[in-house]
Design an enzyme around this catalytic site. Structure first.
Site, PDB file in Angstrom:
ATOM      1  N   GLU A  21       0.851  -1.190   0.000  1.00 34.96           N
ATOM      2  CA  GLU A  21       0.000   0.000   0.000  1.00 34.96           C
ATOM      3  C   GLU A  21       0.888   1.242   0.000  1.00 34.96           C
ATOM      4  O   GLU A  21       1.885   1.276   0.718  1.00 34.96           O
ATOM      5  CB  GLU A  21      -0.886  -0.037   1.241  1.00 34.96           C
ATOM      6  CG  GLU A  21      -1.869   1.082   1.381  1.00 34.96           C
ATOM      7  CD  GLU A  21      -3.063   0.957   0.460  1.00 34.96           C
ATOM      8  OE1 GLU A  21      -2.903   1.220  -0.747  1.00 34.96           O
ATOM      9  OE2 GLU A  21      -4.148   0.617   0.937  1.00 34.96           O
ATOM     10  N   ASP A  22       0.526   2.235  -0.822  1.00 35.33           N
ATOM     11  CA  ASP A  22       1.328   3.456  -0.839  1.00 35.33           C
ATOM     12  C   ASP A  22       1.134   4.267   0.435  1.00 35.33           C
ATOM     13  O   ASP A  22       2.090   4.684   1.071  1.00 35.33           O
ATOM     14  CB  ASP A  22       1.046   4.312  -2.085  1.00 35.33           C
ATOM     15  CG  ASP A  22      -0.419   4.669  -2.272  1.00 35.33           C
ATOM     16  OD1 ASP A  22      -1.266   4.238  -1.472  1.00 35.33           O
ATOM     17  OD2 ASP A  22      -0.725   5.378  -3.243  1.00 35.33           O
ATOM     18  N   LYS A  53      -0.428   7.022   8.188  1.00 33.03           N
ATOM     19  CA  LYS A  53      -0.988   8.106   8.998  1.00 33.03           C
ATOM     20  C   LYS A  53      -1.615   7.479  10.244  1.00 33.03           C
ATOM     21  O   LYS A  53      -2.826   7.339  10.356  1.00 33.03           O
ATOM     22  CB  LYS A  53      -2.031   8.895   8.203  1.00 33.03           C
ATOM     23  CG  LYS A  53      -1.471   9.676   7.050  1.00 33.03           C
ATOM     24  CD  LYS A  53      -2.574  10.482   6.396  1.00 33.03           C
ATOM     25  CE  LYS A  53      -2.058  11.274   5.231  1.00 33.03           C
ATOM     26  NZ  LYS A  53      -3.140  12.071   4.603  1.00 33.03           N
ATOM     27  N   VAL A  75      -0.162  14.733   1.699  1.00 34.45           N
ATOM     28  CA  VAL A  75       1.184  14.606   1.160  1.00 34.45           C
ATOM     29  C   VAL A  75       1.163  14.214  -0.314  1.00 34.45           C
ATOM     30  O   VAL A  75       0.224  13.578  -0.794  1.00 34.45           O
ATOM     31  CB  VAL A  75       2.029  13.588   1.962  1.00 34.45           C
ATOM     32  CG1 VAL A  75       2.289  14.085   3.368  1.00 34.45           C
ATOM     33  CG2 VAL A  75       1.375  12.222   1.991  1.00 34.45           C
ATOM     34  N   ASP A  81      -0.320  12.041  -5.727  1.00 37.43           N
ATOM     35  CA  ASP A  81      -0.634  13.278  -6.427  1.00 37.43           C
ATOM     36  C   ASP A  81      -1.825  13.987  -5.830  1.00 37.43           C
ATOM     37  O   ASP A  81      -2.560  13.439  -5.017  1.00 37.43           O
ATOM     38  CB  ASP A  81      -0.898  13.004  -7.908  1.00 37.43           C
ATOM     39  CG  ASP A  81      -2.236  12.326  -8.127  1.00 37.43           C
ATOM     40  OD1 ASP A  81      -3.152  13.005  -8.615  1.00 37.43           O
ATOM     41  OD2 ASP A  81      -2.370  11.129  -7.806  1.00 37.43           O
ATOM     42  N   ARG A  87       2.954  14.341  -8.652  1.00 40.82           N
ATOM     43  CA  ARG A  87       3.265  12.905  -8.619  1.00 40.82           C
ATOM     44  C   ARG A  87       4.749  12.622  -8.857  1.00 40.82           C
ATOM     45  O   ARG A  87       5.322  11.721  -8.270  1.00 40.82           O
ATOM     46  CB  ARG A  87       2.423  12.194  -9.677  1.00 40.82           C
ATOM     47  CG  ARG A  87       2.560  10.701  -9.704  1.00 40.82           C
ATOM     48  CD  ARG A  87       1.781  10.095 -10.862  1.00 40.82           C
ATOM     49  NE  ARG A  87       0.422  10.577 -10.952  1.00 40.82           N
ATOM     50  CZ  ARG A  87      -0.639   9.967 -10.436  1.00 40.82           C
ATOM     51  NH1 ARG A  87      -0.479   8.843  -9.785  1.00 40.82           N
ATOM     52  NH2 ARG A  87      -1.836  10.459 -10.565  1.00 40.82           N
TER      53      ARG A  87
END
Length: 123
Positions: A21-22, A53, A75, A81, A87
């Site tokens: 997961e990003d 987070k 962020v 993005d 991005r």
């Protein structure tokens, strides 16, 4: 609400799965995904999150491997993005509130530090 747009194309039963997961914020998407994967009976499921987070994540969702814990800020950079901008930044930056609270993307918001729309600190 989370919506499944593209499904797996292979059987994962009995396999070890790593979900990457990003950014993990509320955890709703990851919780949904883990439930969907568990129904397919994998051997194991682990999660890796680049950014977490932790202040806003629900207690029932955890990440097995975390790159960085960050505050609850908007962020961008490194593939993240806002309105298809920022991005490609080679760093993670915090978007200034004036960029996303006006309802439309301000033309001054060009992704540079010079205009002040993105900064490196988390103030």
């Amino acid at each position: 609400a989370v919506q499944l747009v593209l499904d797996l194309k292979m059987d994962i039963s009995g396999r070890d799965i790593l979900v990457v997961e990003d950014i993990l914020d509320t955890g709703n998407t990851l919780k949904y995904m883990l439930k969907q994967l568990a129904a397919r009976e994998p051997k194991s499921v682990k999660t890796a999150c680049f950014l977490h987070k932790h202040e806003v994540t629900c207690a029932t969702v955890t990440c097995d491997f975390t790159g960085f814990q960050i505050p609850n800020k908007f962020v961008v950079g490194y593939g993240l993005d806002y309105a298809q901008k920022y991005r490609g930044l080679p760093w993670i930056g915090v978007v200034a509130k004036w960029v996303y609270t006006s309802g439309t993307l301000d033309p001054r918001a060009d992704g540079s530090l010079a205009t002040g729309d993105v900064r490196l600190d988390n103030k």
